[in-house]
Design an enzyme around this catalytic site. Structure first.
Site, PDB file in Angstrom:
ATOM      1  N   THR A  27       0.842  -1.200   0.000  1.00 24.55           N
ATOM      2  CA  THR A  27       0.000   0.000   0.000  1.00 24.55           C
ATOM      3  C   THR A  27       0.877   1.249   0.000  1.00 24.55           C
ATOM      4  O   THR A  27       1.962   1.231   0.589  1.00 24.55           O
ATOM      5  CB  THR A  27      -0.884   0.006   1.270  1.00 24.55           C
ATOM      6  OG1 THR A  27      -1.674  -1.180   1.265  1.00 24.55           O
ATOM      7  CG2 THR A  27      -1.805   1.222   1.320  1.00 24.55           C
ATOM      8  N   GLY A  28       0.391   2.307  -0.649  1.00 22.73           N
ATOM      9  CA  GLY A  28       1.096   3.591  -0.581  1.00 22.73           C
ATOM     10  C   GLY A  28       1.371   4.160  -1.962  1.00 22.73           C
ATOM     11  O   GLY A  28       1.043   3.551  -2.986  1.00 22.73           O
ATOM     12  N   SER A  29       1.996   5.329  -1.992  1.00 24.86           N
ATOM     13  CA  SER A  29       2.206   6.013  -3.273  1.00 24.86           C
ATOM     14  C   SER A  29       3.254   5.296  -4.132  1.00 24.86           C
ATOM     15  O   SER A  29       3.150   5.296  -5.357  1.00 24.86           O
ATOM     16  CB  SER A  29       2.615   7.465  -3.024  1.00 24.86           C
ATOM     17  OG  SER A  29       3.760   7.521  -2.208  1.00 24.86           O
ATOM     18  N   ASP A  83       8.357   3.420   5.119  1.00 27.44           N
ATOM     19  CA  ASP A  83       8.592   4.795   5.572  1.00 27.44           C
ATOM     20  C   ASP A  83      10.053   5.004   5.944  1.00 27.44           C
ATOM     21  O   ASP A  83      10.575   6.103   5.805  1.00 27.44           O
ATOM     22  CB  ASP A  83       7.673   5.112   6.753  1.00 27.44           C
ATOM     23  CG  ASP A  83       6.216   4.971   6.358  1.00 27.44           C
ATOM     24  OD1 ASP A  83       5.792   5.695   5.451  1.00 27.44           O
ATOM     25  OD2 ASP A  83       5.518   4.103   6.921  1.00 27.44           O
ATOM     26  N   GLY A  94       3.569   1.732   7.762  1.00 25.95           N
ATOM     27  CA  GLY A  94       2.286   2.089   8.357  1.00 25.95           C
ATOM     28  C   GLY A  94       1.940   3.554   8.238  1.00 25.95           C
ATOM     29  O   GLY A  94       0.930   4.002   8.788  1.00 25.95           O
ATOM     30  N   GLY A  96       0.657   4.865   5.858  1.00 23.74           N
ATOM     31  CA  GLY A  96      -0.681   4.863   5.249  1.00 23.74           C
ATOM     32  C   GLY A  96      -1.705   4.108   6.091  1.00 23.74           C
ATOM     33  O   GLY A  96      -2.868   3.993   5.695  1.00 23.74           O
ATOM     34  N   GLU A 102      -0.413  -5.505   5.893  1.00 24.40           N
ATOM     35  CA  GLU A 102       0.895  -5.593   5.224  1.00 24.40           C
ATOM     36  C   GLU A 102       1.772  -6.632   5.920  1.00 24.40           C
ATOM     37  O   GLU A 102       2.449  -7.430   5.270  1.00 24.40           O
ATOM     38  CB  GLU A 102       1.585  -4.222   5.241  1.00 24.40           C
ATOM     39  CG  GLU A 102       0.882  -3.212   4.347  1.00 24.40           C
ATOM     40  CD  GLU A 102       1.416  -1.790   4.475  1.00 24.40           C
ATOM     41  OE1 GLU A 102       1.187  -1.003   3.560  1.00 24.40           O
ATOM     42  OE2 GLU A 102       2.061  -1.462   5.492  1.00 24.40           O
ATOM     43  N   LYS A 120      14.379   7.175   2.140  1.00 25.37           N
ATOM     44  CA  LYS A 120      13.855   6.297   3.201  1.00 25.37           C
ATOM     45  C   LYS A 120      14.957   5.509   3.912  1.00 25.37           C
ATOM     46  O   LYS A 120      14.697   4.874   4.931  1.00 25.37           O
ATOM     47  CB  LYS A 120      12.832   5.311   2.606  1.00 25.37           C
ATOM     48  CG  LYS A 120      11.690   5.940   1.815  1.00 25.37           C
ATOM     49  CD  LYS A 120      10.725   6.662   2.697  1.00 25.37           C
ATOM     50  CE  LYS A 120       9.532   7.252   1.969  1.00 25.37           C
ATOM     51  NZ  LYS A 120       8.567   6.324   1.453  1.00 25.37           N
TER      52      LYS A 120
END
Ligand code: 5RP
Length: 216
Positions: A27-29, A83, A94, A96, A102, A120
């Protein structure tokens, strides 16, 4: 290149790991780039196990079949962002809010390929506030325990996880022993899971940098 372009560069490199079967998708951009690229090779795969409602929706719009983890068995490959990551591939995830699903899909996968832009990569985890998914009635109790561990927990207001829970973001954590800290936080009653991914770290980290891909 801006940060979003570096994320896309990392996502492009992860497509090389797609080799049929059922893929676990994070999940995420950064993963949104991966999903858009996965759509172009969807004929190669049987489908995807999703880690969030958001990723499920994006994959559905691309016509990628979504498969329930319970029906999928062990997965060969999980691709997700982060992240923060150390060079040991211990992660904070997390941002998001999808950390629990996940962690489940990562745990059910033989290979976890993490993709991120180079910003990151850190030497010590914890500058990014550590997300912790918590059962709502335990919010204050868990927050007090996190203070004892040296953190400053902040309730992520107006946010509910896909599992109906809340998120506490623990600021000011300097996580020198990620596996130990992951266990300690997971042992607090009311914690669903912590965003430290060290007991099951990533297996490969692909970083998008100005000079191209860096793989750890
Ligand atoms: C979501 C996550 C993401 O992987 C993490 O927040 C990174 O997001 P992005 O790719 O948007 O930088 O753990 O729960």
């Amino acid at each position: 290149m801006n940060q979003d372009e570096l994320k896309r560069v990392a996502a492009e490199a992860a497509i090389d790991y797609v080799d049929g079967g059922i893929i676990g998708v994070g999940t995420g951009s950064t993963i949104n780039h991966f999903i858009d690229l996965l759509a172009k090779v969807k004929h190669k795969i049987d489908g995807a196990v999703s880690s969030s409602e958001a990723s499920t929706e994006r994959m559905r719009t691309h016509g990628i079949p979504i498969i329930d983890l319970n029906a999928a068995g062990e997965l060969d490959l999980y691709v997700d962002g982060a992240d923060e990551s150390t060079k040991n591939l211990h992660l904070i995830k997390g941002g998001g809010g999808a950390l629990t699903r996940e962690k489940i899909v990562a745990g059910a996968s033989r290979k976890f390929v993490c993709i991120a832009d180079v910003s990151k990569l850190v030497s010590v985890l914890g500058e990014f506030p550590l997300p912790i998914e918590v059962i709502p009635m335990a919010r204050s109790h868990v927050a007090r325990q996190l203070v004892k561990l040296g953190g400053t927990p902040v309730w992520r207001e107006n946010f509910t996880t896909d599992n109906g829970n809340i998120i506490l973001d623990a600021h000011n954590m300097r996580i020198l022993e990620p596996r130990k800290m992951e266990q300690e936080i997971n042992n607090i009653a009311g914690v669903v899971t912590t965003g430290i991914f060290a007991i099951r770290p990533a297996d490969v980290l692909i970083l998008g940098t100005e000079e191209g891909i860096k793989t750890l």
